[in-house]
Design a protein around this motif. Sequence first.
Motif, PDB file in Angstrom:
ATOM      1  N   LYS A  54      -6.606  -3.386 -22.707  1.00  0.00           N
ATOM      2  CA  LYS A  54      -6.956  -4.496 -21.828  1.00  0.00           C
ATOM      3  C   LYS A  54      -6.859  -4.053 -20.378  1.00  0.00           C
ATOM      4  CE  LYS A  54      -3.733  -7.511 -20.950  1.00  0.00           C
ATOM      5  NZ  LYS A  54      -2.707  -8.578 -21.023  1.00  0.00           N
ATOM      6  N   SER A  55      -7.499  -4.810 -19.507  1.00  0.00           N
ATOM      7  CA  SER A  55      -7.430  -4.536 -18.077  1.00  0.00           C
ATOM      8  C   SER A  55      -6.052  -4.881 -17.535  1.00  0.00           C
ATOM      9  CB  SER A  55      -8.495  -5.340 -17.329  1.00  0.00           C
ATOM     10  OG  SER A  55      -9.789  -4.900 -17.654  1.00  0.00           O
ATOM     11  N   PRO A  56      -5.630  -4.239 -16.432  1.00  0.00           N
ATOM     12  CA  PRO A  56      -4.385  -4.646 -15.780  1.00  0.00           C
ATOM     13  C   PRO A  56      -4.501  -6.066 -15.243  1.00  0.00           C
ATOM     14  CG  PRO A  56      -5.151  -2.509 -14.977  1.00  0.00           C
ATOM     15  CD  PRO A  56      -6.270  -3.095 -15.771  1.00  0.00           C
ATOM     16  N   ASN A  57      -3.381  -6.677 -14.923  1.00  0.00           N
ATOM     17  CA  ASN A  57      -3.391  -8.010 -14.326  1.00  0.00           C
ATOM     18  C   ASN A  57      -4.226  -8.003 -13.042  1.00  0.00           C
ATOM     19  OD1 ASN A  57      -1.848  -9.308 -16.276  1.00  0.00           O
ATOM     20  ND2 ASN A  57       0.082  -8.760 -15.275  1.00  0.00           N
ATOM     21  N   PHE A  58      -4.737  -9.182 -12.698  1.00  0.00           N
ATOM     22  CA  PHE A  58      -5.729  -9.273 -11.624  1.00  0.00           C
ATOM     23  C   PHE A  58      -5.171  -8.879 -10.259  1.00  0.00           C
ATOM     24  CE2 PHE A  58      -7.758 -12.185 -14.725  1.00  0.00           C
ATOM     25  CZ  PHE A  58      -8.985 -11.551 -14.811  1.00  0.00           C
ATOM     26  N   ASN A  59      -3.869  -9.068 -10.023  1.00  0.00           N
ATOM     27  CA  ASN A  59      -3.355  -8.696  -8.700  1.00  0.00           C
ATOM     28  C   ASN A  59      -3.297  -7.189  -8.503  1.00  0.00           C
ATOM     29  OD1 ASN A  59      -1.190  -8.378 -10.481  1.00  0.00           O
ATOM     30  ND2 ASN A  59       0.332  -8.867  -8.920  1.00  0.00           N
ATOM     31  N   PHE A  60      -3.434  -6.397  -9.581  1.00  0.00           N
ATOM     32  CA  PHE A  60      -3.637  -4.957  -9.424  1.00  0.00           C
ATOM     33  C   PHE A  60      -5.066  -4.642  -8.984  1.00  0.00           C
ATOM     34  CE2 PHE A  60      -0.023  -4.775 -12.406  1.00  0.00           C
ATOM     35  CZ  PHE A  60       0.766  -3.812 -11.799  1.00  0.00           C
ATOM     36  N   LEU A  61      -6.007  -5.495  -9.364  1.00  0.00           N
ATOM     37  CA  LEU A  61      -7.423  -5.226  -9.104  1.00  0.00           C
ATOM     38  C   LEU A  61      -7.869  -5.720  -7.737  1.00  0.00           C
ATOM     39  CD1 LEU A  61      -8.860  -6.240 -12.594  1.00  0.00           C
ATOM     40  CD2 LEU A  61      -8.006  -4.008 -11.847  1.00  0.00           C
ATOM     41  N   LEU A  62      -7.314  -6.871  -7.316  1.00  0.00           N
ATOM     42  CA  LEU A  62      -7.703  -7.441  -6.023  1.00  0.00           C
ATOM     43  C   LEU A  62      -6.508  -8.172  -5.428  1.00  0.00           C
ATOM     44  CD1 LEU A  62      -9.916  -8.174  -3.904  1.00  0.00           C
ATOM     45  CD2 LEU A  62     -10.336 -10.247  -5.266  1.00  0.00           C
ATOM     46  N   HIS A  63      -6.169  -7.807  -4.204  1.00  0.00           N
ATOM     47  CA  HIS A  63      -5.104  -8.511  -3.491  1.00  0.00           C
ATOM     48  C   HIS A  63      -5.428  -8.513  -2.012  1.00  0.00           C
ATOM     49  CE1 HIS A  63      -1.123  -9.313  -1.655  1.00  0.00           C
ATOM     50  NE2 HIS A  63      -0.939 -10.027  -2.750  1.00  0.00           N
ATOM     51  N   GLN A  64      -5.218  -9.663  -1.371  1.00  0.00           N
ATOM     52  CA  GLN A  64      -5.484  -9.785   0.054  1.00  0.00           C
ATOM     53  C   GLN A  64      -4.295 -10.416   0.759  1.00  0.00           C
ATOM     54  OE1 GLN A  64      -9.264 -11.531   1.013  1.00  0.00           O
ATOM     55  NE2 GLN A  64     -10.287 -10.583  -0.731  1.00  0.00           N
ATOM     56  N   SER A  65      -4.082  -9.991   1.976  1.00  0.00           N
ATOM     57  CA  SER A  65      -2.947 -10.474   2.753  1.00  0.00           C
ATOM     58  C   SER A  65      -3.228 -10.286   4.238  1.00  0.00           C
ATOM     59  CB  SER A  65      -1.674  -9.708   2.365  1.00  0.00           C
ATOM     60  OG  SER A  65      -0.602 -10.042   3.220  1.00  0.00           O
ATOM     61  N   THR A  66      -2.546 -11.070   5.031  1.00  0.00           N
ATOM     62  CA  THR A  66      -2.604 -10.875   6.476  1.00  0.00           C
ATOM     63  C   THR A  66      -2.000  -9.530   6.855  1.00  0.00           C
ATOM     64  OG1 THR A  66      -2.377 -13.268   6.705  1.00  0.00           O
ATOM     65  CG2 THR A  66      -2.067 -11.954   8.691  1.00  0.00           C
ATOM     66  N   TYR A  67      -1.065  -9.020   6.063  1.00  0.00           N
ATOM     67  CA  TYR A  67      -0.506  -7.687   6.283  1.00  0.00           C
ATOM     68  C   TYR A  67      -1.523  -6.637   5.829  1.00  0.00           C
ATOM     69  CZ  TYR A  67       4.115  -9.659   7.220  1.00  0.00           C
ATOM     70  OH  TYR A  67       5.170 -10.351   7.761  1.00  0.00           O
ATOM     71  N   ASN A  68      -1.835  -5.679   6.692  1.00  0.00           N
ATOM     72  CA  ASN A  68      -2.911  -4.731   6.443  1.00  0.00           C
ATOM     73  C   ASN A  68      -2.681  -3.874   5.199  1.00  0.00           C
ATOM     74  OD1 ASN A  68      -4.050  -5.689   8.803  1.00  0.00           O
ATOM     75  ND2 ASN A  68      -3.330  -3.982  10.076  1.00  0.00           N
ATOM     76  N   ASP A  69      -1.428  -3.483   4.962  1.00  0.00           N
ATOM     77  CA  ASP A  69      -1.134  -2.573   3.851  1.00  0.00           C
ATOM     78  C   ASP A  69      -1.181  -3.254   2.492  1.00  0.00           C
ATOM     79  OD1 ASP A  69      -0.797  -0.493   5.607  1.00  0.00           O
ATOM     80  OD2 ASP A  69       1.383  -0.719   5.748  1.00  0.00           O
ATOM     81  N   TYR A  70      -1.378  -4.548   2.456  1.00  0.00           N
ATOM     82  CA  TYR A  70      -1.360  -5.278   1.177  1.00  0.00           C
ATOM     83  C   TYR A  70      -2.743  -5.822   0.838  1.00  0.00           C
ATOM     84  CZ  TYR A  70       3.683  -4.885   1.128  1.00  0.00           C
ATOM     85  OH  TYR A  70       4.958  -4.390   1.089  1.00  0.00           O
ATOM     86  N   ASN A  71      -3.743  -5.017   1.121  1.00  0.00           N
ATOM     87  CA  ASN A  71      -5.119  -5.368   0.781  1.00  0.00           C
ATOM     88  C   ASN A  71      -5.714  -4.236  -0.043  1.00  0.00           C
ATOM     89  OD1 ASN A  71      -6.082  -7.882   2.635  1.00  0.00           O
ATOM     90  ND2 ASN A  71      -4.565  -6.622   3.720  1.00  0.00           N
ATOM     91  N   TRP A  72      -6.274  -4.563  -1.192  1.00  0.00           N
ATOM     92  CA  TRP A  72      -6.928  -3.562  -2.030  1.00  0.00           C
ATOM     93  C   TRP A  72      -7.889  -4.222  -3.009  1.00  0.00           C
ATOM     94  CZ3 TRP A  72      -1.395  -3.829  -2.211  1.00  0.00           C
ATOM     95  CH2 TRP A  72      -0.887  -4.595  -3.249  1.00  0.00           C
ATOM     96  N   GLU A  73      -8.876  -3.445  -3.413  1.00  0.00           N
ATOM     97  CA  GLU A  73      -9.736  -3.787  -4.542  1.00  0.00           C
ATOM     98  C   GLU A  73      -9.932  -2.522  -5.359  1.00  0.00           C
ATOM     99  OE1 GLU A  73     -13.628  -5.128  -3.449  1.00  0.00           O
ATOM    100  OE2 GLU A  73     -13.591  -4.109  -1.516  1.00  0.00           O
ATOM    101  N   ASN A  74      -9.575  -2.612  -6.654  1.00  0.00           N
ATOM    102  CA  ASN A  74      -9.566  -1.444  -7.527  1.00  0.00           C
ATOM    103  C   ASN A  74     -10.406  -1.704  -8.770  1.00  0.00           C
ATOM    104  OD1 ASN A  74      -7.619   0.175  -5.997  1.00  0.00           O
ATOM    105  ND2 ASN A  74      -6.105  -1.360  -6.646  1.00  0.00           N
ATOM    106  N   ASN A  75     -10.902  -0.620  -9.321  1.00  0.00           N
ATOM    107  CA  ASN A  75     -11.624  -0.672 -10.585  1.00  0.00           C
ATOM    108  C   ASN A  75     -10.870   0.188 -11.587  1.00  0.00           C
ATOM    109  OD1 ASN A  75     -13.581  -1.220 -12.505  1.00  0.00           O
ATOM    110  ND2 ASN A  75     -14.947   0.412 -11.786  1.00  0.00           N
ATOM    111  N   PHE A  76      -9.684  -0.275 -11.992  1.00  0.00           N
ATOM    112  CA  PHE A  76      -8.819   0.509 -12.853  1.00  0.00           C
ATOM    113  C   PHE A  76      -9.340   0.545 -14.289  1.00  0.00           C
ATOM    114  CE2 PHE A  76      -4.956  -0.339  -9.983  1.00  0.00           C
ATOM    115  CZ  PHE A  76      -5.121   0.891  -9.356  1.00  0.00           C
ATOM    116  N   ALA A  77      -8.975   1.616 -14.995  1.00  0.00           N
ATOM    117  CA  ALA A  77      -9.286   1.725 -16.420  1.00  0.00           C
ATOM    118  C   ALA A  77      -8.383   0.790 -17.221  1.00  0.00           C
ATOM    119  CB  ALA A  77      -9.092   3.171 -16.878  1.00  0.00           C
ATOM    120  N   GLN A  78      -8.769   0.556 -18.449  1.00  0.00           N
ATOM    121  CA  GLN A  78      -7.971  -0.296 -19.318  1.00  0.00           C
ATOM    122  C   GLN A  78      -6.651   0.389 -19.676  1.00  0.00           C
ATOM    123  OE1 GLN A  78     -10.267  -1.416 -22.763  1.00  0.00           O
ATOM    124  NE2 GLN A  78     -11.340  -3.047 -21.678  1.00  0.00           N
TER     125      GLN A  78
END
Length: 637
Positions: A422-446
């Motif tokens: 299964k895919s990782p939980n969604f907060n591993f794939l996409l997370h946004q924040s006012t803090y610059n270091d806490y923004n990402w979008e990933n295409n992780f493997a299952q």
Amino acid sequence: MLAQIRSIDSNFGRTNGGLNQNLDSLPENEINVKLSGKTKYTDYKIISHKNDTTIVDTTLTIQKEYKFNFLRKDNFELLAFHNQGQTFNNLAYDFTNISQFPDIGFKAKLFNYFDIEDVNYYQVPTPTTEIMYRTGLEQGQVVDALFTTNFSKRFNLAIAYKGLRSLGAYRRSLASTGNFRVSFKYETPKGQYAIRGHAVNQDFFNQENGGLTATSLEAFVNDDPNFSGNRGRMDINLNDAENTFDAKRLYFEHTFKLLSSKDSLQEREFSNLKLGHSFIRDSKFYRFNQGTATTDIFGDANSSGSINNKTSYLLYNNQLFIDFNSKYVLGRFRVKSDLSTYSYGYENLQNNTVGITKNKLKGDAVSFGADWNGRIGNFYVNASGSITPGIGRLSGNRLFGEAFYKKDSVLTIKGRVGISNKSPNFNFLLHQSTYNDYNWENNFAQIGTHTLGGVIESKWGNISVDITNINNYTYFNENSKPVQFSGDVNYLKAKVSKEFILGKFALDNTLMYQKVASGNSVFRVPEFVTRNTLYYTDEWFKGKPLLVQIGATFKYFSKYNANAYNPLLAEFTLQNDTEIGYPTVDLFFNARVRRTRIYFKADNISSFALDKNYFSAPNYPYRDFVIRFGVVWNWFI
């Protein structure tokens, strides 16, 4: 409070639930209520999501002592934070019940979350109530109240609420939670149609202090007398941060019997064909709020004002299934198909300076699966499998099987195997924040998880062994960034438990050994965890109206690099600077008067003699010595 008994054959087409087959000995006069006709105490039934049937249990046992906490579960494999209502660090992991789809994430907020499998259904001959009360830390308490009644033999309604508010000993550690549940079940007079369902509304609020500052941490370890009597004077890292997790769920399942027949000799139904449908609407929201940005903790921010980040998740699931049960094919079969739709993300882009292109993840998927539950004499088999084809985020597969042999309460031998992709939980794939270091979008493997395990339960003791292999293990690294491990994680967990009884005294022992053969650089657990409880049980006074239980519990886990807690992510992250491992001793005095259980507990009395090296996570001290009081009370009207 539960005691496992026989399973009923309800109209929802599930089986006796597999592994949970332990029996507690219950005297017939435990529930002292006037009943008419042939009604007995065993008629007060609690029915789980899988149709395991237990009964209202007013006994006082050592297992009740272990479960008398705000989770109402044995937390042997967890390490609590100092205030109840806060999160837990993991001393061990369980991969035997992996969900079919990825979830929202923010797992540190979910220890007190009621999932579908945690909501019970009831069948009681008279209105029944249970109240659990336990004092909090400094100010506050937790109350768990349940009321259930049968309006007729075929229709039951249950209403329950668990509320907690506890201030905590350290600044900015207030915890406030609420779990509201309503469940019902109904079937027509001849059992042709049956329906059950529940609605759940949950909220978890925590002030987040980020742990102690370096100066306060040194004062704690050195047992500075200026702070030993008042932990609220210690400086903390965050002074205006808080996070909230809200969840609402609507669930129902109904079946219509198309075909049934009777065994002419035993006068029981032996085969049937049922058509069924279930529906789930599951919404979850996570918020992190802060008055002003703390750049020395979380890095640069795209705002000098307040931080208000909100993540939302919505899942719809419709399942159609057909159940077939026959003595000629050795069990019950279910063929099922699911249609699922999800939406995860943010109302708009939270930070325009970090190159994130998406604010939402959306999709749908169709799944196919089957369940089989069979029995031949004392031998049982349960198997379940599902596959979600395609390349979307919900795609994957899951297979779980178990077989066990049970000989009354003398011996049970179980074996189990599980495969999940299964895919990782969604907060591993996409997370946004006012803090610059806490923004990402990933295409992780299952993530691929393979488990193999077994259990032996007997009057001579219990043994369980689980071996787990994980590929593409996904975690948050030392910089709080989501990462997938390039190698395999191989994890062994073995547990042995045995109680020795001599007269009115007993010694209950549980020892767990863990070994991470590969992947120990990213997967951290202590090698040994042990819990030993020496206690005395007796009935006091003339006529024996009072049953008492007095004892002490020793718990120890060996040193390991326990994960650090990140309050912005509500997740645990790797760290390599601090080892945690220590013993604790708790004293308890419990009593039962008729259907009331009374609990007194002195937590961590060992803190008077041991060094101040007890932590729940780096910078977060475990609780000091504190006395708790609580009660569990049942009414049968």
